[in-house]
Design an enzyme around this catalytic site. Structure first.
Site, PDB file in Angstrom:
ATOM      1  N   ALA A   3      -1.120   4.843   3.015  1.00 47.95           N
ATOM      2  CA  ALA A   3      -1.418   4.663   1.590  1.00 47.95           C
ATOM      3  C   ALA A   3      -1.505   3.178   1.283  1.00 47.95           C
ATOM      4  CB  ALA A   3      -0.349   5.323   0.722  1.00 47.95           C
ATOM      5  N   ALA A   4      -2.244   2.859   0.232  1.00 43.74           N
ATOM      6  CA  ALA A   4      -2.355   1.477  -0.228  1.00 43.74           C
ATOM      7  C   ALA A   4      -1.662   1.365  -1.575  1.00 43.74           C
ATOM      8  CB  ALA A   4      -3.822   1.076  -0.346  1.00 43.74           C
ATOM      9  N   ALA A   5      -0.562   0.649  -1.624  1.00 44.45           N
ATOM     10  CA  ALA A   5       0.126   0.392  -2.879  1.00 44.45           C
ATOM     11  C   ALA A   5      -0.547  -0.775  -3.581  1.00 44.45           C
ATOM     12  CB  ALA A   5       1.603   0.097  -2.616  1.00 44.45           C
ATOM     13  N   SER A   6      -0.183  -1.019  -4.842  1.00 44.85           N
ATOM     14  CA  SER A   6      -0.837  -2.068  -5.615  1.00 44.85           C
ATOM     15  C   SER A   6      -0.620  -3.445  -5.015  1.00 44.85           C
ATOM     16  CB  SER A   6      -0.330  -2.048  -7.059  1.00 44.85           C
ATOM     17  OG  SER A   6       1.083  -2.176  -7.086  1.00 44.85           O
ATOM     18  N   LEU A   7       0.555  -3.647  -4.430  1.00 45.15           N
ATOM     19  CA  LEU A   7       0.892  -4.962  -3.885  1.00 45.15           C
ATOM     20  C   LEU A   7       1.049  -4.956  -2.373  1.00 45.15           C
ATOM     21  CD1 LEU A   7       3.567  -5.967  -6.546  1.00 45.15           C
ATOM     22  CD2 LEU A   7       1.137  -6.527  -6.532  1.00 45.15           C
ATOM     23  N   GLN A   9       0.878  -2.231   1.544  1.00 49.83           N
ATOM     24  CA  GLN A   9       0.434  -1.035   2.244  1.00 49.83           C
ATOM     25  C   GLN A   9       1.651  -0.261   2.742  1.00 49.83           C
ATOM     26  OE1 GLN A   9      -2.276  -2.770   5.170  1.00 49.83           O
ATOM     27  NE2 GLN A   9      -4.024  -2.055   3.981  1.00 49.83           N
ATOM     28  N   VAL A  10       1.500   1.066   2.793  1.00 49.20           N
ATOM     29  CA  VAL A  10       2.607   1.946   3.162  1.00 49.20           C
ATOM     30  C   VAL A  10       2.324   2.578   4.524  1.00 49.20           C
ATOM     31  CG1 VAL A  10       3.967   3.970   2.509  1.00 49.20           C
ATOM     32  CG2 VAL A  10       3.099   2.411   0.735  1.00 49.20           C
ATOM     33  N   LYS A  26       6.953   0.049   3.219  1.00 50.79           N
ATOM     34  CA  LYS A  26       5.965  -0.670   2.408  1.00 50.79           C
ATOM     35  C   LYS A  26       6.042  -2.155   2.741  1.00 50.79           C
ATOM     36  CE  LYS A  26       6.537  -0.854  -2.104  1.00 50.79           C
ATOM     37  NZ  LYS A  26       6.491  -0.461  -3.538  1.00 50.79           N
ATOM     38  N   ASP A 160       6.139   2.913 -14.345  1.00 48.65           N
ATOM     39  CA  ASP A 160       4.881   3.074 -13.607  1.00 48.65           C
ATOM     40  C   ASP A 160       4.671   4.539 -13.219  1.00 48.65           C
ATOM     41  OD1 ASP A 160       2.540   2.222 -12.434  1.00 48.65           O
ATOM     42  OD2 ASP A 160       3.467   1.567 -10.572  1.00 48.65           O
TER      43      ASP A 160
END
Length: 273
Positions: A3-7, A9-10, A26, A160
């Site tokens: 997954a790509a987090a806002s700040l 990558q996971v 993360k 969030d």
């Protein structure tokens, strides 16, 4: 990455100790701090110019304090960049939500976290917004209870709650993840919200104007009496179904937006998130 987090990558991984435990790792993207700092600097310059326009009378002096909004937002963003802070938030949220049986908060591993690396228990599930399970409606109610508990009881609020952070786990519970962007609600703000809700339920609209003032949505020197008839009209129409359950939120939001345009409403910094 899974997954790509806002700040960042996971990644999905397994721990050696405790052996075999699946975790989400993360990792913050390179140069994120520098990029965001520049964006915030430029945003604050624009906010200062907006304040100048207010000072010289081009904009309404009673309008929102844009500099304070940017400062509040910047504070939260810098906290979100600190994954050790996110780890502490996750542990506090796990404690706060312990009384809600159908809410699960992933366990965090503080010994494995650093400013740019965050490690937490992996939750198996699907996005609540994409689930077709029969209990989704129930879990929406669970989510409302969870966020009201945060907002009106505990005071640490998950700021969030987008669809990617709300999961239906395989055992039918609501999983809440990602505790980087949080805000704290003071006792005075919490009590003010509770009073406003009580006045809304009892249709005591004359007091709602004062509630908005106490919560910072209206400047303290503004006479709220001219606003009360507008609020009465809007909330009476929204509650035409007989109770709060029958609220027409879309129409209510549009009407409140019109009132905010016509009267000296502003966004308090704590509410910006």
């Amino acid at each position: 990455p899974v997954a790509a987090a806002s700040l960042g990558q996971v990644y999905k991984a397994r721990l050696k100790d405790p052996k075999g435990v699946q975790v989400a790792v993360k990792i913050q993207r390179p140069s994120v701090l520098e990029t965001i700092s520049l964006d915030l600097y430029l945003s604050r310059k624009i906010a200062c110019f907006m304040t100048y326009l207010q000072d010289v009378g081009v904009r309404d002096m009673r309008s929102t304090d844009f500099v304070a909004l940017i400062d509040e937002f910047a504070l939260r963003i810098y906290e979100e960049l600190d994954y050790e802070k996110e780890c502490a938030n996750g542990m506090q949220m796990e404690e706060d939500m312990a009384g809600l049986e159908r809410v699960v908060i992933p366990k965090t591993f503080p010994d494995l976290c650093s400013r740019r690396v965050h490690v937490a228990e992996w939750l198996d599930g699907e996005k609540l917004s994409q689930s077709h399970a029969a209990d989704v409606r129930e879990l929406v109610g669970v989510g409302v209870a969870a966020y009201l508990t945060q907002l009106l009881d505990k005071g640490l609020f998950h700021a969030d709650p987008h669809p990617g952070n709300m999961l239906r786990t395989r055992d039918g519970r609501l999983g809440i993840i990602d505790f980087g962007l949080m805000t704290r609600i003071t006792d005075e703000q919490r009590y003010g919200m509770i009073e406003a809700m009580a006045h809304l339920v009892h249709r005591d609209y004359s007091e709602i104007g004062a509630d908005f003032k106490r919560l910072g949505f209206i400047p303290p020197d503004v006479d709220v009496r001219p606003i009360v008839p507008a609020l009465t009209r809007v909330f009476d129409a929204a509650l035409a179904g007989g109770n709060v359950r029958g609220l027409q939120f879309k129409e209510l939001a549009a009407d409140l937006a019109q009132i905010a345009f016509e009267y000296p409403f502003r966004i308090p910094p704590y509410f910006a998130l």
